[in-house]
Write an enzyme that holds these catalytic residues in place. Structure first.
Site, PDB file in Angstrom:
ATOM      1  N   GLU A  39      12.769  12.932 -13.842  1.00 14.23           N
ATOM      2  CA  GLU A  39      12.478  12.273 -12.853  1.00 14.23           C
ATOM      3  C   GLU A  39      12.725  10.714 -13.381  1.00 14.23           C
ATOM      4  OE1 GLU A  39      11.086  11.834  -9.575  1.00 14.23           O
ATOM      5  OE2 GLU A  39      11.456   9.842  -9.708  1.00 14.23           O
ATOM      6  N   LYS A  40      13.551  10.181 -12.406  1.00 12.74           N
ATOM      7  CA  LYS A  40      14.073   8.860 -12.731  1.00 12.74           C
ATOM      8  C   LYS A  40      13.222   7.603 -12.363  1.00 12.74           C
ATOM      9  CE  LYS A  40      16.812   8.105  -8.588  1.00 12.74           C
ATOM     10  NZ  LYS A  40      17.993   7.830  -7.781  1.00 12.74           N
ATOM     11  N   GLY A  44       5.552  12.092  -8.531  1.00 10.94           N
ATOM     12  CA  GLY A  44       5.107  11.999  -7.056  1.00 10.94           C
ATOM     13  C   GLY A  44       5.959  11.792  -6.089  1.00 10.94           C
ATOM     14  N   ASP A 316      13.078  17.614   0.789  1.00 14.46           N
ATOM     15  CA  ASP A 316      14.107  16.759   2.049  1.00 14.46           C
ATOM     16  C   ASP A 316      15.539  16.978   1.828  1.00 14.46           C
ATOM     17  OD1 ASP A 316      11.641  15.791   2.969  1.00 14.46           O
ATOM     18  OD2 ASP A 316      12.199  13.599   2.537  1.00 14.46           O
ATOM     19  N   HIS A 449     -20.228  24.083  18.118  1.00 15.28           N
ATOM     20  CA  HIS A 449     -20.302  22.932  19.255  1.00 15.28           C
ATOM     21  C   HIS A 449     -21.331  21.975  18.663  1.00 15.28           C
ATOM     22  CE1 HIS A 449     -20.512  21.160  23.244  1.00 15.28           C
ATOM     23  NE2 HIS A 449     -21.549  21.261  23.210  1.00 15.28           N
TER      24      HIS A 449
END
Ligand code: FAD
Length: 470
Positions: A39-40, A44, A316, A449
């Site tokens: 991770e750069k 997260g 993504d 309910h």
């Protein structure tokens, strides 16, 4: 500078520690692989640090500010309400840090090696990692690309980090702007626009398409327009930008042409929310056989394998929809595929939620899409929250549940819920669709309910022509 002569090695190298990457890393480790996560920036990814979590923290705060500031029919009124944007931001940061520490703990517990640096491919079996000590080389059997996405720019309004900002800066503002222009009426624009309006900004949302929330059904859009209007948010649709200038007092002026008429918006900040683009530059994909599609996403098959057999892609960067829970699921599937499991990703049941006021959540087909695909072979049932006992006890009567099913088989193909807690209620619809439920299954399930979730079974009964409470 290359650090050391002998490359390091791992069974699986995961690039990017967002929801797709960190989940892929944990699952691969659970399945017995030796895993390195690179991770750069921060564990997260976009979701935890600059997206889902900070936005929902601030939306919650804005809801509280509004709640305490309003007069209520049930006799409560609160005076002297104040809030401190700087403290609100400190709290947001603490929430993020707690969750980020949780991910770091999970990495350690699962034996995942976390490396801080920027990864790029040297070949289909080796990555380089730019660290503060130089470039480290790591050989892998499999790699997972989970590099996520970055905000798209409007060409005429390039980000300057001061006046023209992305959602990242908008979620870190320590002062509430007097006026805010949100460019883009998609889900992020609607969430952020509503949030800032509740915190006191004069908000305008400008959407170039004929409608905000362009993918949503007309009934959802018209309800949201009314709600935004009630919050004093000005919505410009079909708005084509004609000019932009900065004034000496640090404000911006943007002119739009709307169906031939000119509209001028003055704002302290311009927040660009026109979507995100996949992050693939600088990854050295030309040293591999990984291919991109025409939109720039990495091409993957249903096992999330790219056109380079050793390399997988999730989240993504691997296509729409750009949602954290899709990335979570794809991360698990890619890790399973690498470990030889018989797994495949399907986009049939991917719920989505807009944390607007009221919330909008949907799964499967919209009514419009269902009509397009199934033509007359559909049944639609709807239940308005104005008829829900629970909604009225909460003084939240705006919204509805809508269930869409095939007319011939009664199989549920889509559900939309608009109202409080829609983002939670939609999970029941997602499970129903995952299990291939029919209208009769949802209508025949006893719901407690009074609850908001009763709206789902009422809508299913309405589709069957047997509605009781409407
Ligand atoms: P990311 O989370 O983008 O993570 C990618 C990581 O890869 C980053 O940390 C990046 O630093 C790292 N990286 C990139 N290149 C390299 C490299 N070469 N070497 C090492 N590391 C690299 N989704 C939802 O489902 N629900 C929501 O409520 C929601 N709210 C959102 C609100 C906002 C304001 C925004 C902007 C987005 C929101 N999203 C939401 C979308 C969600 O954040 C993304 O879909 C999700 O983060 C995608 O996860 P990912 O793992 O694919 O990538």
């Amino acid at each position: 500078m290359v650090v050391g002569d002998i490359p390091d090695a791992a069974d699986v190298v995961v690039i990017g520690a967002g929801p797709g990457g960190y989940v892929a890393a944990i699952r691969a480790a659970q399945l017995g692989k030796d895993v390195m996560l690179v991770e750069k920036d921060k564990l997260g990814g976009l979701c935890l640090n600059y997206g889902c979590i900070p936005s929902k923290s601030l939306i919650h705060t804005a809801d509280l500010v509004e709640l305490f500031s309003m007069k209520h029919d049930n006799g409560i009124s609160v005076s002297g309400v104040s809030f401190d944007p700087a403290q609100m931001n400190d709290w947001r940061e603490r929430v993020i840090k707690k969750l980020r520490d949780g991910i770091a703990f999970l990495m350690e517990k699962n034996g995942v090696t976390v490396k801080t640096g920027e990864a790029f491919f040297e070949s289909s079996t080796r990555v380089g990692i730019r660290t503060e000590h130089g470039v480290e080389l790591v050989d892998f059997k499999n790699a997972v690309i989970a590099t996520g996405s970055r905000p798209r720019e409007v060409k005429e309004l390039p980000f300057d980090g001061q006046i023209i900002i992305s959602s990242k800066e908008a979620l870190e503002l320590r002062k509430i702007p007097e006026s805010l222009l949100v460019v883009g009426g998609g889900y992020v624009g609607i969430e952020m626009g509503g949030m800032y309006a509740k915190l006191g900004s004069k908000v305008t949302i400008a959407e170039a398409l004929p409608s905000i929330l362009a993918q949503a059904d007309a009934d959802v859009v018209s309800l949201m327009r009314k709600q935004l209007q009630a919050m004093n948010v000005k919505v410009l649709e079909n708005a084509k930008q004609t000019s932009f200038s900065k004034t000496s007092d640090g404000k911006a002026t943007v002119k739009y042409s709307i169906n031939g008429a000119e509209e001028t918006v003055q704002a302290d900040k311009i927040l660009i929310c026109i979507g995100h683009a996949p992050v693939t530059q600088g990854l050295g994909l030309d040293k591999t056989k990984v291919e991109l599609d025409k939109w720039g996403f990495i091409k993957v098959n249903e096992r999330l394998q790219t056109t380079d057999a050793a390399i997988y892609a999730v989240g993504d960067v691997a296509g729409q929809p750009m949602l954290a829970h899709k990335a979570f699921m794809q991360g698990k599937i890619a890790a399973g595929a690498i470990a030889g499991e018989n797994v495949a990703y399907s986009d049939r049941v991917v719920p989505s939620a807009v944390y607007s006021d009221p919330e909008i959540a949907s799964v499967g087909l919209s009514e419009r899409k269902a009509k397009e695909l199934l033509q007359d072979n559909i049944l639609v049932g709807k239940f308005p929250l104005a008829a829900s006992g629970r909604a009225l006890t909460m003084d939240k009567r705006y919204g509805f549940a809508k269930v869409i099913a095939k007319k011939d088989t009664h199989e549920i193909v889509g559900v939309t819920v608009v109202g409080p807690s829609a983002s939670d209620i939609i999970s029941e619809a997602a499970l129903a669709m995952q299990l291939g439920a029919l209208l009769e299954d949802v209508a025949g399930t006893i719901h407690p309910h009074p609850t908001l979730s009763e709206a789902l079974s009422e809508a299913a009964e309405d589709a069957l022509g047997k509605a009781i409470h409407v």
